[in-house]
Scaffold this motif. Structure first.
Motif, PDB file in Angstrom:
ATOM      1  N   UNK A   4       0.825  -1.217   0.000  1.00 25.58           N
ATOM      2  CA  UNK A   4       0.000   0.000   0.000  1.00 25.58           C
ATOM      3  C   UNK A   4       0.857   1.264   0.000  1.00 25.58           C
ATOM      4  N   UNK A   5       2.173   1.064  -0.003  1.00 25.61           N
ATOM      5  CA  UNK A   5       3.085   2.218  -0.107  1.00 25.61           C
ATOM      6  C   UNK A   5       3.217   2.557  -1.584  1.00 25.61           C
ATOM      7  N   UNK A   6       2.510   3.604  -1.982  1.00 21.54           N
ATOM      8  CA  UNK A   6       2.495   4.024  -3.399  1.00 21.54           C
ATOM      9  C   UNK A   6       2.569   5.553  -3.415  1.00 21.54           C
ATOM     10  N   UNK A   7       3.756   6.093  -3.332  1.00 26.33           N
ATOM     11  CA  UNK A   7       3.875   7.567  -3.264  1.00 26.33           C
ATOM     12  C   UNK A   7       3.079   8.248  -4.370  1.00 26.33           C
ATOM     13  N   UNK A   8       2.201   9.147  -3.971  1.00 25.29           N
ATOM     14  CA  UNK A   8       1.329   9.840  -4.949  1.00 25.29           C
ATOM     15  C   UNK A   8       2.151  10.640  -5.944  1.00 25.29           C
ATOM     16  N   UNK A   9       3.120  11.344  -5.431  1.00 25.50           N
ATOM     17  CA  UNK A   9       3.918  12.216  -6.309  1.00 25.50           C
ATOM     18  C   UNK A   9       5.377  12.023  -5.930  1.00 25.50           C
ATOM     19  N   UNK A  10       5.829  10.803  -6.120  1.00 19.10           N
ATOM     20  CA  UNK A  10       7.197  10.466  -5.732  1.00 19.10           C
ATOM     21  C   UNK A  10       7.612   9.165  -6.379  1.00 19.10           C
ATOM     22  N   UNK A  11       8.861   8.807  -6.157  1.00 17.41           N
ATOM     23  CA  UNK A  11       9.352   7.566  -6.775  1.00 17.41           C
ATOM     24  C   UNK A  11       9.399   6.450  -5.738  1.00 17.41           C
ATOM     25  N   UNK A  12       9.129   5.248  -6.219  1.00 14.05           N
ATOM     26  CA  UNK A  12       9.164   4.056  -5.368  1.00 14.05           C
ATOM     27  C   UNK A  12      10.165   3.070  -5.965  1.00 14.05           C
ATOM     28  N   UNK A  13      11.176   2.759  -5.182  1.00 18.86           N
ATOM     29  CA  UNK A  13      12.230   1.854  -5.668  1.00 18.86           C
ATOM     30  C   UNK A  13      12.368   0.679  -4.700  1.00 18.86           C
ATOM     31  N   UNK A  14      12.396  -0.515  -5.273  1.00 16.63           N
ATOM     32  CA  UNK A  14      12.673  -1.727  -4.480  1.00 16.63           C
ATOM     33  C   UNK A  14      14.085  -2.164  -4.818  1.00 16.63           C
ATOM     34  N   UNK A  15      14.959  -2.115  -3.826  1.00 18.74           N
ATOM     35  CA  UNK A  15      16.320  -2.633  -4.001  1.00 18.74           C
ATOM     36  C   UNK A  15      16.343  -3.999  -3.316  1.00 18.74           C
ATOM     37  N   UNK A  16      16.496  -5.045  -4.143  1.00 12.69           N
ATOM     38  CA  UNK A  16      16.433  -6.398  -3.582  1.00 12.69           C
ATOM     39  C   UNK A  16      17.627  -7.188  -4.088  1.00 12.69           C
ATOM     40  N   UNK A  17      18.083  -8.147  -3.324  1.00  8.08           N
ATOM     41  CA  UNK A  17      19.159  -9.000  -3.849  1.00  8.08           C
ATOM     42  C   UNK A  17      18.524 -10.193  -4.555  1.00  8.08           C
ATOM     43  N   UNK A  18      19.352 -10.939  -5.288  1.00  4.85           N
ATOM     44  CA  UNK A  18      18.818 -12.043  -6.110  1.00  4.85           C
ATOM     45  C   UNK A  18      18.166 -13.096  -5.234  1.00  4.85           C
ATOM     46  N   UNK A  19      18.694 -13.266  -4.038  1.00  3.00           N
ATOM     47  CA  UNK A  19      18.109 -14.282  -3.132  1.00  3.00           C
ATOM     48  C   UNK A  19      16.673 -13.894  -2.775  1.00  3.00           C
ATOM     49  N   UNK A  20      16.450 -12.618  -2.510  1.00  4.25           N
ATOM     50  CA  UNK A  20      15.078 -12.182  -2.164  1.00  4.25           C
ATOM     51  C   UNK A  20      14.184 -12.187  -3.406  1.00  4.25           C
ATOM     52  N   UNK A  21      14.822 -11.948  -4.559  1.00  2.15           N
ATOM     53  CA  UNK A  21      14.034 -11.933  -5.806  1.00  2.15           C
ATOM     54  C   UNK A  21      13.709 -13.348  -6.265  1.00  2.15           C
ATOM     55  N   UNK A  22      14.323 -14.314  -5.580  1.00  2.99           N
ATOM     56  CA  UNK A  22      14.029 -15.707  -5.936  1.00  2.99           C
ATOM     57  C   UNK A  22      14.658 -16.137  -7.243  1.00  2.99           C
ATOM     58  N   UNK A  23      15.742 -15.407  -7.637  1.00  2.00           N
ATOM     59  CA  UNK A  23      16.370 -15.790  -8.907  1.00  2.00           C
ATOM     60  C   UNK A  23      17.683 -16.509  -8.649  1.00  2.00           C
ATOM     61  N   UNK A  24      17.796 -17.043  -7.429  1.00  2.00           N
ATOM     62  CA  UNK A  24      18.994 -17.825  -7.143  1.00  2.00           C
ATOM     63  C   UNK A  24      18.591 -18.864  -6.107  1.00  2.00           C
ATOM     64  N   UNK A  25      19.316 -19.970  -6.101  1.00  2.00           N
ATOM     65  CA  UNK A  25      18.889 -20.980  -5.114  1.00  2.00           C
ATOM     66  C   UNK A  25      19.693 -20.851  -3.827  1.00  2.00           C
ATOM     67  N   UNK A  26      20.430 -19.718  -3.717  1.00  2.00           N
ATOM     68  CA  UNK A  26      21.297 -19.611  -2.506  1.00  2.00           C
ATOM     69  C   UNK A  26      20.438 -19.260  -1.287  1.00  2.00           C
TER      70      UNK A  26
END
Ligand code: 6PG
Length: 248
Positions: free
Chosen positions: A226-248
């Motif tokens: 529900x965090x959707x800045x009305x007049x701002x930028x939203x950036x998700x900085x995630x590592x590959x492990x959290x993104x599920x693109x690695x089996x580590x």
């Protein structure tokens, strides 16, 4: 505005990217307005970021420390020297090691026995520093957020009253899941920010991150979603492990 999702190779790369983003946001804000207002996230993830801002030569030199105003997105209902205190974590990792004065650090007074009083005091401090009237909402230059295993962020936990508060800036929030009270910024403040950056690290967050970023149509959105800045930028900085693109 759709969120920008940056997947970094590993935790080191994630915190380097976060450090660079922090410095950029701080320098832009100080150049444009003479100051940088930032709400720090709590929990364990951001500790590595705060440490690198204080100890990495390039990052440390890049932050316009004299222009920074430090706030917190939330706080536990504990004294500032408690091991669970979000203030203590940021103070030890960064604030005690960089050239900022006490007037630049606006902590939530978790030691206050009445959490609602602590919330009211913090709201008054926000209004003072942001020069707001009774209806005003602060517009942070940057709000750092984490993602809890249940989809909470700051201390906005699923099913808690704070999620519905559209009028106050800061509330005491009863978190029955933890049998405790927390003090937290509300969604109107988070969604009024110029820039929100989520930091998510580790395979343990992969399942909840997917639920937040790819919600089931019609399902109730999780607090972090529900965090959707009305007049701002939203950036998700995630590592590959959290993104599920690695089996580590
Ligand atoms: C807190 C934070 C909370 C945190 C998430 C993730 O007070 O704990 O504000 O929202 O960001 O729970 O915590 P970790 O980074 O420890 O996983």
């Amino acid at each position: 505005m759709k969120p920008a999702i940056h997947v970094l190779a590993d935790a080191d790369a994630l915190f380097r990217a976060a450090g660079d983003a922090f410095v950029r946001a701080a320098r832009d804000a100080v150049r444009e307005s003479g100051r940088f207002t930032v709400a720090l996230s709590g929990g364990s993830t951001p500790k590595a970021l705060y440490t690198s801002l204080a100890t990495d030569e390039a990052l440390r030199a890049g932050v316009p420390w004299a222009g920074c105003e430090f706030f917190w997105g939330d706080e536990r209902h504990v004294p500032p020297d408690d091991v669970a205190s979000n203030y203590r974590m940021a103070h030890e990792a960064m604030l005690a090691r960089v050239p900022v004065g006490p007037g630049q650090v606006h902590r939530i007074k978790g030691e206050e026995a009445d959490a609602a009083r602590a919330a009211a005091d913090y709201e008054a401090e926000l209004r003072r520093v942001f020069h707001l009237g009774p209806e005003g909402v602060p517009r942070f230059d940057l709000i750092l957020l984490g993602l809890g295993p249940d989809g909470h962020t700051a201390s906005l936990f699923p099913g808690t009253a704070a999620l519905a508060d559209e009028t106050r800036l800061v509330v005491a929030n009863r978190v029955s899941q933890l049998a405790t009270e927390r003090i937290t910024l509300t969604l109107p403040v988070l969604n009024n920010a110029r820039r929100v950056i989520f930091l998510v690290e580790g395979a343990g967050k992969a399942a909840i991150l997917k639920k937040v970023l790819q919600p089931v149509p019609g399902a109730e959105r999780l607090p972090a979603g529900r965090v959707q800045p009305r007049d701002g930028t939203l950036v998700w900085l995630v590592d590959r492990a959290a993104a599920g693109t690695t089996d580590s």
